[in-house]
Design a protein around this motif. Structure first.
Motif, PDB file in Angstrom:
ATOM      1  N   PRO A 188       0.849  -1.188   0.000  1.00  0.00           N
ATOM      2  CA  PRO A 188       0.000   0.000   0.000  1.00  0.00           C
ATOM      3  C   PRO A 188       0.890   1.244   0.000  1.00  0.00           C
ATOM      4  N   LEU A 189       0.563   2.200  -0.860  1.00  0.00           N
ATOM      5  CA  LEU A 189       1.414   3.379  -1.014  1.00  0.00           C
ATOM      6  C   LEU A 189       0.550   4.631  -1.099  1.00  0.00           C
ATOM      7  N   GLU A 190       0.731   5.500  -0.131  1.00  0.00           N
ATOM      8  CA  GLU A 190      -0.015   6.759  -0.136  1.00  0.00           C
ATOM      9  C   GLU A 190       0.366   7.582  -1.362  1.00  0.00           C
ATOM     10  N   CYS A 191      -0.631   8.173  -2.016  1.00  0.00           N
ATOM     11  CA  CYS A 191      -0.363   8.973  -3.218  1.00  0.00           C
ATOM     12  C   CYS A 191       0.177  10.340  -2.808  1.00  0.00           C
ATOM     13  N   GLU A 192       1.405  10.316  -2.324  1.00  0.00           N
ATOM     14  CA  GLU A 192       2.071  11.513  -1.813  1.00  0.00           C
ATOM     15  C   GLU A 192       3.566  11.337  -2.057  1.00  0.00           C
ATOM     16  N   TYR A 193       4.257  12.413  -2.406  1.00  0.00           N
ATOM     17  CA  TYR A 193       5.632  12.324  -2.906  1.00  0.00           C
ATOM     18  C   TYR A 193       6.571  11.572  -1.967  1.00  0.00           C
ATOM     19  N   PHE A 194       6.546  11.892  -0.672  1.00  0.00           N
ATOM     20  CA  PHE A 194       7.495  11.270   0.250  1.00  0.00           C
ATOM     21  C   PHE A 194       7.281   9.766   0.372  1.00  0.00           C
ATOM     22  N   ALA A 195       6.074   9.314   0.119  1.00  0.00           N
ATOM     23  CA  ALA A 195       5.788   7.879   0.184  1.00  0.00           C
ATOM     24  C   ALA A 195       6.529   7.121  -0.914  1.00  0.00           C
ATOM     25  N   LEU A 196       6.772   7.792  -2.031  1.00  0.00           N
ATOM     26  CA  LEU A 196       7.460   7.146  -3.148  1.00  0.00           C
ATOM     27  C   LEU A 196       8.929   6.861  -2.836  1.00  0.00           C
ATOM     28  N   ARG A 197       9.527   7.686  -2.001  1.00  0.00           N
ATOM     29  CA  ARG A 197      10.974   7.651  -1.830  1.00  0.00           C
ATOM     30  C   ARG A 197      11.470   6.366  -1.180  1.00  0.00           C
ATOM     31  N   GLY A 198      10.686   5.817  -0.249  1.00  0.00           N
ATOM     32  CA  GLY A 198      11.161   4.643   0.479  1.00  0.00           C
ATOM     33  C   GLY A 198      10.898   3.318  -0.201  1.00  0.00           C
ATOM     34  N   VAL A 199      10.186   3.345  -1.316  1.00  0.00           N
ATOM     35  CA  VAL A 199       9.775   2.084  -1.936  1.00  0.00           C
ATOM     36  C   VAL A 199      10.958   1.329  -2.532  1.00  0.00           C
ATOM     37  N   ALA A 200      11.976   2.037  -2.987  1.00  0.00           N
ATOM     38  CA  ALA A 200      13.166   1.380  -3.554  1.00  0.00           C
ATOM     39  C   ALA A 200      13.855   0.527  -2.489  1.00  0.00           C
ATOM     40  N   LEU A 201      13.923   1.053  -1.258  1.00  0.00           N
ATOM     41  CA  LEU A 201      14.532   0.308  -0.151  1.00  0.00           C
ATOM     42  C   LEU A 201      13.718  -0.939   0.175  1.00  0.00           C
TER      43      LEU A 201
END
Length: 297
Positions: A188-201
């Motif tokens: 689950p990923l909030e549609c907000e910019y900062f949420a995108l950043r941690g997905v690679a990790l």
């Protein structure tokens, strides 16, 4: 509820515009799930994202309840020491005699002793509370520490169709246990910019678990949550999400609504608290999409 974003139609489609879903792709019609004649073996799915507040618990409860509506036997595993999943289903964390912590750490405790009814027909719960935070420290000294959850869940596989594990917002040993026990991951990923950043990790962690501990692990899908189609920001984040993850992004998108908070306070899924609401419909559609993906897989 806001309207889907119109995107220009493909070449040769004339001057008209084709209205696509919020992910920018045509939304397929998902088939009605067929009834099951027998239960098991369960597909084990982790709800995983190291960022908090992205809708993991809400998705576990409401996707589980929707799958139960479609005749699937579901077990929810609260694997977060905060116990949000248990609280969200009306349990008091201070009044639990046995939790998933006892199941992990005490050999004489059986699964049947810990599992409780969720209040939703066809859906059971393995509850949790703050005691689970001690398990992360204690498991460090165990042999095959990453496989502990997989071992204790093994007796449940034949009784359920789906086991959903609500992970804590970190990539520590508890989350690695959940991934090791799972067939798939829903992010689950909030549609907000900062949420995108941690997905690679998170993807790196999933890849490591697949290589070293669980070769069958796969990402079932990425779910856009808290989407607000009225804002350019939400639409841009969704666009980036599809660019990065492609078909892994679910067509179903969960929009912002106060009904989710209200149903949590009431201690029940939105599918029963506000059965005809847009939020309930979204999770029923997600359940259809998830089942269709598993069938195709």
């Amino acid at each position: 509820m806001s309207e889907p974003i119109p995107f220009p139609a493909s070449e040769g489609a004339g001057l008209s515009e084709q209205v696509l879903g919020p992910t920018g792709r045509p939304v397929p019609v998902f088939p009605e799930p067929q009834p099951v004649t027998q239960h098991g073996p369960a597909r084990v799915i982790s709800m995983c994202n190291q960022k908090g507040g992205v809708g993991k618990t809400t998705t576990a409860i409401n996707l589980g309840a929707s799958l139960a509506e479609f005749g699937r036997r579901v077990l929810l595993v609260d694997f977060d020491p905060q116990g949000s999943l248990s609280v969200g289903l009306g349990l008091n964390p201070h009044e639990m005699d046995l939790t998933v912590y006892n199941l992990l750490m005490q050999r004489d405790v059986t699964l049947d002793e810990v599992v409780v009814a969720s209040g939703v027909p066809g859906m059971d719960l393995l509850p949790s509370n703050i005691d689970l935070s001690a398990a992360e420290v204690q498991l460090v000294h165990e042999v095959a520490r990453e496989q502990t959850l997989q071992r204790v869940l093994a007796p449940a596989l034949e009784h359920y169709d789906v086991i959903l594990i609500d992970c804590q917002p970190s990539l520590g040993l508890l989350t690695v246990n959940a991934l090791t026990a799972s067939d798939g991951v829903i992010v689950p990923l909030e549609c907000e910019y900062f949420a995108l950043r941690g997905v690679a990790l998170l993807k790196t962690t999933i890849d490591k678990v697949r290589e070293r501990l669980n070769p069958k692990l796969e990402i079932d899908g990425v779910l856009g949550t808290m989407f607000d189609g009225r804002t350019l920001h939400s639409r841009e984040v969704m666009q980036r999400l599809v660019q990065a993850w492609g078909d892994k992004v679910f067509h179903t998108v969960i929009r912002r609504t106060v009904k989710f908070s209200d149903s949590t306070v009431a201690g029940e899924p939105i599918t029963s608290y506000a059965s005809s609401s847009a939020g309930a419909d979204s999770y029923r559609t997600l359940a259809k999409e998830v089942l269709a993906r598993w069938l195709d897989g």
